[in-house]
Design a protein around this motif. Structure first.
Motif, mmCIF file in Angstrom:
data_model
loop_
_atom_site.group_PDB
_atom_site.id
_atom_site.type_symbol
_atom_site.label_atom_id
_atom_site.label_comp_id
_atom_site.label_asym_id
_atom_site.label_seq_id
_atom_site.Cartn_x
_atom_site.Cartn_y
_atom_site.Cartn_z
ATOM 1 N N ILE A 86 0.840 -1.209 0.000
ATOM 2 C CA ILE A 86 0.000 0.000 0.000
ATOM 3 C C ILE A 86 0.873 1.255 0.000
ATOM 4 O O ILE A 86 2.024 1.216 0.457
ATOM 5 N N ASN A 87 0.326 2.329 -0.541
ATOM 6 C CA ASN A 87 0.933 3.665 -0.467
ATOM 7 C C ASN A 87 0.342 4.360 0.749
ATOM 8 O O ASN A 87 -0.881 4.295 0.953
ATOM 9 N N THR A 88 1.171 5.023 1.579
ATOM 10 C CA THR A 88 0.652 5.627 2.803
ATOM 11 C C THR A 88 0.931 7.125 2.845
ATOM 12 O O THR A 88 2.071 7.547 2.625
ATOM 13 N N LEU A 101 8.912 12.843 -3.262
ATOM 14 C CA LEU A 101 8.650 14.255 -2.975
ATOM 15 C C LEU A 101 7.196 14.620 -3.234
ATOM 16 O O LEU A 101 6.739 15.679 -2.807
ATOM 17 N N ALA A 102 6.503 13.755 -3.957
ATOM 18 C CA ALA A 102 5.076 14.017 -4.214
ATOM 19 C C ALA A 102 4.424 12.744 -4.739
ATOM 20 O O ALA A 102 5.111 11.851 -5.234
ATOM 21 N N CYS A 103 3.106 12.678 -4.621
ATOM 22 C CA CYS A 103 2.354 11.537 -5.136
ATOM 23 C C CYS A 103 0.986 12.075 -5.537
ATOM 24 O O CYS A 103 0.243 12.565 -4.671
ATOM 25 N N GLY A 104 0.684 12.001 -6.824
ATOM 26 C CA GLY A 104 -0.569 12.592 -7.312
ATOM 27 C C GLY A 104 -1.790 11.820 -6.847
ATOM 28 O O GLY A 104 -2.746 12.400 -6.309
ATOM 29 N N THR A 105 -1.756 10.506 -7.012
ATOM 30 C CA THR A 105 -2.886 9.694 -6.521
ATOM 31 C C THR A 105 -2.955 9.797 -5.001
ATOM 32 O O THR A 105 -4.045 9.779 -4.421
ATOM 33 N N GLY A 106 -1.772 9.944 -4.375
ATOM 34 C CA GLY A 106 -1.730 10.086 -2.913
ATOM 35 C C GLY A 106 -2.357 11.395 -2.451
ATOM 36 O O GLY A 106 -3.044 11.443 -1.429
HETATM 37 N N1 LIG Z 1 3.747 8.587 -7.572
HETATM 38 C C1 LIG Z 1 2.477 8.123 -8.114
HETATM 39 C C2 LIG Z 1 1.877 6.999 -7.357
HETATM 40 C C3 LIG Z 1 2.649 5.798 -7.581
HETATM 41 C C4 LIG Z 1 1.972 4.681 -6.910
HETATM 42 C C5 LIG Z 1 2.867 3.479 -6.888
HETATM 43 N N2 LIG Z 1 3.870 3.597 -5.833
HETATM 44 C C6 LIG Z 1 2.039 2.240 -6.677
HETATM 45 O O1 LIG Z 1 0.814 2.372 -6.526
HETATM 46 O O2 LIG Z 1 2.633 1.165 -6.676
HETATM 47 C C7 LIG Z 1 1.470 9.234 -8.254
HETATM 48 O O3 LIG Z 1 1.887 10.365 -8.487
HETATM 49 O O4 LIG Z 1 0.243 8.946 -8.176
#
Ligand SMILES: N[C@H](CCC[C@H](N)C(=O)O)C(=O)O
Length: 283
Positions: free
Chosen positions: A196-198, A222-227
């Motif tokens: 999981i992403n946290t 440094l960032a995560c869009g879906t996050g």
């Molecule tokens: N950095 C990405 C999410 C990557 C998710 C990945 N880590 C996974 O779900 O395995 C974003 O900007 O949404």
């Protein structure tokens, strides 16, 4: 094999991009390539690898691999950069683009300056809070403000899918977090069969939050869009932020603007080309 690559970043979430219209790269080759090229000492350096492929149903298709070689179903910062590449390199010179991902086709509106994309707004789809869809192994149908036990103590968490799995927890101060110690406890917990992403979130107002993220397969980025979408969705259902309005999300690499409604989440943010290059690599 001589490969041309493009390094791009969205709010500091940086990936190596390869044009799949020019090179055919199999999934197993991509998994190995992601590990090699993402390495910040022995490779190009990045949070992972993205391959921009032709699509039968959209302007292009995004294949995204984390730094450990695992494939992700969706990547918000990367899909903005894919839209930039598709427009800037004239694969489809349109301001309304459709980009296919493993979690569906995403409509993207790009903003340009000097005939190049610098900003993109993505229709990310709806958040899904149902635990089987995330997936989370639990008797509960949803984890909203759920008391989750880890080896580091109990956290109040909210779980959801944005096409990829996310767990969101709210706290007073995210900057003193020792993320390298606690991030893996969440990522590898037995409740998450696909890991999981946290997101660790600090609320400033009902339209402004800050967050840090420990990504499945890439560690702290440094960032995560879906996050960022997951953080705002969780903030709304927990009563911290407003639905049907824009929320500013401050991340270590920059800001993203997220608009949450039950039916649709929009993400607006930058897309930047850093450099291009060639390299010789054995696949
Ligand atoms: N950095 C990405 C999410 C990557 C998710 C990945 N880590 C996974 O779900 O395995 C974003 O900007 O949404």
């Amino acid at each position: 094999m001589e490969l041309t690559f493009t390094k791009m970043q969205g709010a500091g979430n940086d990936y190596v991009y390869i044009n799949g219209f020019d090179y055919t790269i199999t999934p197993s080759q991509a998994e190995k390539l992601a590990v090699k090229l993402a390495d910040r000492h022995f490779g190009i350096g990045g949070d992972g690898l993205v391959i921009i492929d032709p699509s039968d149903i959209a302007d292009a298709k995004m294949r995204m691999y984390n730094a450990d070689g695992s494939e992700g179903n969706m990547c918000g910062n990367a899909i903005r950069c894919v839209a930039k590449y598709v427009y800037d390199y004239a694969i489809a010179k349109k301001e309304q683009l459709m980009i296919e991902s493993k979690s569906g086709v995403k409509p993207i509106t790009v903003s340009t300056e000097n005939n190049q994309v610098h900003l993109a707004t993505v229709e990310m789809g709806a958040a899904n809070f149902n635990t089987p869809a995330i997936p989370v192994l639990t008797e509960e149908t949803q984890w909203i403000d759920y008391s989750f036990e880890t080896a580091h103590g109990v956290y109040q968490v909210t779980a959801l899918s944005m096409g990829n799995p996310h767990l969101v927890t709210f706290m007073k101060d995210i900057h003193t977090l020792r993320l390298s110690e606690i991030g893996p406890l969440f990522e590898h917990h037995s409740a998450f069969p696909e890991r999981i992403n946290t997101e660790f979130v600090e609320v400033h107002s009902n339209q402004e939050i800050s967050m840090r993220v420990w990504e499945r397969g890439s560690g702290e980025t440094l960032a995560c869009g879906t996050g960022a979408c997951a953080a705002v969705a969780a903030a709304v259902v927990n009563g911290y932020c407003l639905s049907d309005s824009w929320v500013t999300v401050h991340l270590l690499g920059g800001d993203l603007e997220i608009y949450y409604s039950k039916e649709q989440i929009y993400m607006k943010g930058p897309a930047v080309e850093v450099f291009t290059g060639q390299l010789n690599i054995s696949l």
